[in-house]
Scaffold this motif. Sequence first.
Motif, PDB file in Angstrom:
ATOM      1  N   UNK A  65     -18.016   5.166  -5.234  1.00 38.28           N
ATOM      2  CA  UNK A  65     -17.176   4.115  -4.663  1.00 38.28           C
ATOM      3  C   UNK A  65     -16.626   4.596  -3.344  1.00 38.28           C
ATOM      4  N   UNK A  66     -16.606   3.701  -2.373  1.00 39.58           N
ATOM      5  CA  UNK A  66     -15.955   3.966  -1.099  1.00 39.58           C
ATOM      6  C   UNK A  66     -15.129   2.736  -0.766  1.00 39.58           C
ATOM      7  N   UNK A  67     -14.184   2.905   0.158  1.00 39.91           N
ATOM      8  CA  UNK A  67     -13.313   1.777   0.475  1.00 39.91           C
ATOM      9  C   UNK A  67     -12.930   1.779   1.945  1.00 39.91           C
ATOM     10  N   UNK A  68     -12.521   0.635   2.400  1.00 39.63           N
ATOM     11  CA  UNK A  68     -11.974   0.465   3.738  1.00 39.63           C
ATOM     12  C   UNK A  68     -10.557   1.037   3.745  1.00 39.63           C
ATOM     13  N   UNK A  69     -10.071   1.544   4.876  1.00 43.65           N
ATOM     14  CA  UNK A  69      -8.695   2.065   4.925  1.00 43.65           C
ATOM     15  C   UNK A  69      -7.619   1.056   4.520  1.00 43.65           C
ATOM     16  N   UNK A  70      -7.926  -0.235   4.590  1.00 44.63           N
ATOM     17  CA  UNK A  70      -6.947  -1.268   4.221  1.00 44.63           C
ATOM     18  C   UNK A  70      -6.943  -1.581   2.726  1.00 44.63           C
ATOM     19  N   UNK A  71      -7.785  -0.934   1.945  1.00 43.01           N
ATOM     20  CA  UNK A  71      -7.968  -1.315   0.540  1.00 43.01           C
ATOM     21  C   UNK A  71      -6.679  -1.249  -0.267  1.00 43.01           C
ATOM     22  N   UNK A  72      -5.895  -0.203  -0.105  1.00 40.18           N
ATOM     23  CA  UNK A  72      -4.660  -0.094  -0.878  1.00 40.18           C
ATOM     24  C   UNK A  72      -3.663  -1.190  -0.489  1.00 40.18           C
ATOM     25  N   UNK A  73      -3.591  -1.512   0.799  1.00 38.65           N
ATOM     26  CA  UNK A  73      -2.727  -2.614   1.242  1.00 38.65           C
ATOM     27  C   UNK A  73      -3.192  -3.946   0.647  1.00 38.65           C
ATOM     28  N   UNK A  74      -4.497  -4.130   0.556  1.00 44.50           N
ATOM     29  CA  UNK A  74      -5.034  -5.352  -0.054  1.00 44.50           C
ATOM     30  C   UNK A  74      -4.715  -5.406  -1.548  1.00 44.50           C
ATOM     31  N   UNK A  75      -4.774  -4.258  -2.216  1.00 47.73           N
ATOM     32  CA  UNK A  75      -4.394  -4.212  -3.630  1.00 47.73           C
ATOM     33  C   UNK A  75      -2.934  -4.644  -3.789  1.00 47.73           C
ATOM     34  N   UNK A  76      -2.076  -4.159  -2.919  1.00 48.62           N
ATOM     35  CA  UNK A  76      -0.657  -4.528  -2.988  1.00 48.62           C
ATOM     36  C   UNK A  76      -0.472  -6.029  -2.727  1.00 48.62           C
ATOM     37  N   UNK A  77      -1.191  -6.570  -1.763  1.00 48.05           N
ATOM     38  CA  UNK A  77      -1.104  -8.003  -1.464  1.00 48.05           C
ATOM     39  C   UNK A  77      -1.473  -8.831  -2.695  1.00 48.05           C
ATOM     40  N   UNK A  78      -2.532  -8.446  -3.369  1.00 49.98           N
ATOM     41  CA  UNK A  78      -2.961  -9.153  -4.574  1.00 49.98           C
ATOM     42  C   UNK A  78      -1.925  -8.991  -5.681  1.00 49.98           C
ATOM     43  N   UNK A  79      -1.381  -7.788  -5.833  1.00 49.89           N
ATOM     44  CA  UNK A  79      -0.340  -7.560  -6.837  1.00 49.89           C
ATOM     45  C   UNK A  79       0.869  -8.455  -6.570  1.00 49.89           C
ATOM     46  N   UNK A  80       1.269  -8.572  -5.312  1.00 54.45           N
ATOM     47  CA  UNK A  80       2.397  -9.429  -4.955  1.00 54.45           C
ATOM     48  C   UNK A  80       2.115 -10.895  -5.298  1.00 54.45           C
ATOM     49  N   UNK A  81       0.869 -11.305  -5.110  1.00 57.55           N
ATOM     50  CA  UNK A  81       0.463 -12.674  -5.448  1.00 57.55           C
ATOM     51  C   UNK A  81       0.562 -12.904  -6.963  1.00 57.55           C
TER      52      UNK A  81
END
Length: 152
Positions: A65-81
């Motif tokens: 697995x690899x990810x974009x540097x923004x992946x953790x921020x995107x996870x947080x955005x989804x969690x907030x939703x």
Amino acid sequence: MASTNGHLGEQAAQDPIKLIAIRDAPLSLDEVFRAVGDDAAGGTALFVGTVRNHDGGTDVDELGYSCHPSAEDEMRRIAEKVVAEYPVRALAAVHRVGSLGVGDLAVVVGVSCAHRGEAFEACRKLIDDLKHEVPIWKHQKFSDGTEEWVGA
């Protein structure tokens, strides 16, 4: 979410998002379970995604697995939703990157709510949205020598 009967235990947690992380080390079910523990929660739902030994009729030997540097921020955005849409007491999500073998934990998410139905629904929404929206890519290596990239 204020309580309807004034019981302090039913009031919303200060910050229900307890753990959001991308890790290059093995994941822990216990860590996620502890993170979503809440005395006012009557239901806790966990989802554990593991590396399976096949995909599309072909044997899988390993994957990365690899990810974009923004992946953790995107996870947080989804969690907030999810927290905005469901009466979540506590939420946690961790995803692994790097090389994984068959049986390894790739993702662990957990949600606790006052009732089990809400916990199941919120957990399902969390993992489904993470899978579809977070820029994490899976590189599968098959036994027949072929390879495939899959991801959001």
